[in-house]
Design a protein around this motif. Sequence first.
Motif, PDB file in Angstrom:
ATOM      1  N   GLY A  79       0.815  -1.211   0.000  1.00  0.00           N
ATOM      2  CA  GLY A  79       0.000   0.000   0.000  1.00  0.00           C
ATOM      3  C   GLY A  79       0.848   1.259   0.000  1.00  0.00           C
ATOM      4  O   GLY A  79       0.550   2.231  -0.700  1.00  0.00           O
ATOM      5  N   SER A  80       1.920   1.256   0.790  1.00  0.00           N
ATOM      6  CA  SER A  80       2.816   2.420   0.829  1.00  0.00           C
ATOM      7  C   SER A  80       3.531   2.606  -0.497  1.00  0.00           C
ATOM      8  O   SER A  80       3.672   3.730  -0.981  1.00  0.00           O
ATOM      9  CB  SER A  80       3.847   2.258   1.941  1.00  0.00           C
ATOM     10  N   GLY A  81       3.974   1.518  -1.068  1.00  0.00           N
ATOM     11  CA  GLY A  81       4.683   1.588  -2.349  1.00  0.00           C
ATOM     12  C   GLY A  81       3.809   2.108  -3.476  1.00  0.00           C
ATOM     13  O   GLY A  81       4.245   2.957  -4.264  1.00  0.00           O
ATOM     14  N   THR A  82       2.571   1.631  -3.539  1.00  0.00           N
ATOM     15  CA  THR A  82       1.680   2.112  -4.595  1.00  0.00           C
ATOM     16  C   THR A  82       1.297   3.574  -4.378  1.00  0.00           C
ATOM     17  O   THR A  82       1.159   4.330  -5.339  1.00  0.00           O
ATOM     18  CB  THR A  82       0.412   1.259  -4.697  1.00  0.00           C
ATOM     19  N   GLY A  83       1.148   3.981  -3.128  1.00  0.00           N
ATOM     20  CA  GLY A  83       0.833   5.380  -2.845  1.00  0.00           C
ATOM     21  C   GLY A  83       1.960   6.308  -3.236  1.00  0.00           C
ATOM     22  O   GLY A  83       1.742   7.354  -3.851  1.00  0.00           O
ATOM     23  N   LEU A  84       3.172   5.940  -2.880  1.00  0.00           N
ATOM     24  CA  LEU A  84       4.329   6.767  -3.243  1.00  0.00           C
ATOM     25  C   LEU A  84       4.555   6.789  -4.749  1.00  0.00           C
ATOM     26  O   LEU A  84       4.898   7.823  -5.320  1.00  0.00           O
ATOM     27  CB  LEU A  84       5.582   6.279  -2.515  1.00  0.00           C
ATOM     28  N   ALA A  85       4.357   5.636  -5.400  1.00  0.00           N
ATOM     29  CA  ALA A  85       4.515   5.582  -6.854  1.00  0.00           C
ATOM     30  C   ALA A  85       3.474   6.459  -7.546  1.00  0.00           C
ATOM     31  O   ALA A  85       3.790   7.186  -8.499  1.00  0.00           O
ATOM     32  CB  ALA A  85       4.402   4.138  -7.342  1.00  0.00           C
ATOM     33  N   ALA A  86       2.240   6.414  -7.064  1.00  0.00           N
ATOM     34  CA  ALA A  86       1.190   7.253  -7.651  1.00  0.00           C
ATOM     35  C   ALA A  86       1.501   8.730  -7.449  1.00  0.00           C
ATOM     36  O   ALA A  86       1.311   9.543  -8.360  1.00  0.00           O
ATOM     37  CB  ALA A  86      -0.166   6.904  -7.032  1.00  0.00           C
ATOM     38  N   LEU A  87       1.991   9.085  -6.271  1.00  0.00           N
ATOM     39  CA  LEU A  87       2.345  10.480  -6.004  1.00  0.00           C
ATOM     40  C   LEU A  87       3.477  10.942  -6.917  1.00  0.00           C
ATOM     41  O   LEU A  87       3.437  12.048  -7.464  1.00  0.00           O
ATOM     42  CB  LEU A  87       2.733  10.669  -4.542  1.00  0.00           C
ATOM     43  N   ALA A 139      -7.717  11.307  -4.114  1.00  0.00           N
ATOM     44  CA  ALA A 139      -8.490  12.340  -3.411  1.00  0.00           C
ATOM     45  C   ALA A 139      -7.842  13.714  -3.585  1.00  0.00           C
ATOM     46  O   ALA A 139      -8.551  14.719  -3.723  1.00  0.00           O
ATOM     47  CB  ALA A 139      -8.590  11.996  -1.927  1.00  0.00           C
ATOM     48  N   LEU A 140      -6.522  13.771  -3.596  1.00  0.00           N
ATOM     49  CA  LEU A 140      -5.839  15.049  -3.826  1.00  0.00           C
ATOM     50  C   LEU A 140      -6.158  15.604  -5.211  1.00  0.00           C
ATOM     51  O   LEU A 140      -6.373  16.806  -5.385  1.00  0.00           O
ATOM     52  CB  LEU A 140      -4.336  14.894  -3.675  1.00  0.00           C
TER      53      LEU A 140
END
Length: 84
Positions: A35-43, A77-78
């Motif tokens: 979950g952290s990896g996909t969030g950082l990659a998306a950002l 969401a951002l």
Amino acid sequence: MDTEAIFRLICGGAAAVMIVCCARRRHRLLSVLLGSGTGLAALMLVNLFGSSIGAHIPLNLFNVCGSTVLGAPFVAALIIIRYI
């Protein structure tokens, strides 16, 4: 109530849901890392290529921590908040 307060309430609720979901999974560490990896990659992708679609999100402490804890839904969401 302004949009920033609503956004913070939604993020707090989403963080609580993510903590409960990760705690109930069998492979907790793998779930958190994924979950952290996909969030950082998306950002990072939105930061690099978002200006072409008008959704550039700057890298700051709030955005990095939020995408690390909440994952890709936080980045989505951002982007939605940018268009409101």
